[in-house]
Scaffold this active site. Sequence first.
Site, PDB file in Angstrom:
ATOM      1  N   HIS A 231       0.840  -1.198   0.000  1.00  0.00           N
ATOM      2  CA  HIS A 231       0.000   0.000   0.000  1.00  0.00           C
ATOM      3  C   HIS A 231       0.876   1.250   0.000  1.00  0.00           C
ATOM      4  CE1 HIS A 231      -3.459  -2.527   1.044  1.00  0.00           C
ATOM      5  NE2 HIS A 231      -4.233  -1.474   0.913  1.00  0.00           N
TER       6      HIS A 231
ATOM      7  N   HIS B   2       1.530  -3.327   9.367  1.00  0.00           N
ATOM      8  CA  HIS B   2       2.957  -3.296   9.063  1.00  0.00           C
ATOM      9  C   HIS B   2       3.733  -2.629  10.191  1.00  0.00           C
ATOM     10  CE1 HIS B   2       2.727  -4.510   4.841  1.00  0.00           C
ATOM     11  NE2 HIS B   2       1.636  -3.779   4.749  1.00  0.00           N
TER      12      HIS B   2
END
Length: 186
Positions: A106, A147
């Site tokens: 992303h 993340h």
Amino acid sequence: MYLDRQVSSKMYWKHSDGPSRRILQAFELSGDGLLWIPLIAIAKMTPSLVASELNDCVWKLLVGCVLDLIVVASLKAFFRRSRPSYNKDDMHIVVSVDKFSFPSGHSSRCIFIGALAYYCIAHREIRIVMYIWATLTAMSRVALGRHFLGDVLAGSCIGVGMATFLIRHPFAEYVLTFMPVFINPS
């Protein structure tokens, strides 16, 4: 590695529940490749949607998003870093194509799109909005627990590198000439 985990954990716990989580999930959705690639392909196949002066940028956007998927998937397969242990399984709309964390796809995609928008779009206000969107989407990955901060920083570097490559390197023009005819029937 320790500092990366500590900073990431603090960012996550600050936004782990409540209304801010829904906002972060909206940013997460806005940066998903399964949203961007079809939208770019539709824009390319429908010339009336894109101003002619942006045609080259739409090609670069499409090529960059596809290359981004290849680069990020390859790096994830190589490094195989697990996602944070506190990652909630609440990606209901966004499809998680892997269980690995490094680098953030992303982040690479959004930063790439923001950097390419800076190159392609003349309006200062739109550039600023795109950069804010890209940054917030990238940071949402840490705040949602998807993340670690290092994953997002690495993904961001990949995004900047991809944009720079497609804007400046002559090889990019060569690649663009071999794009499939079915995407641009005219």
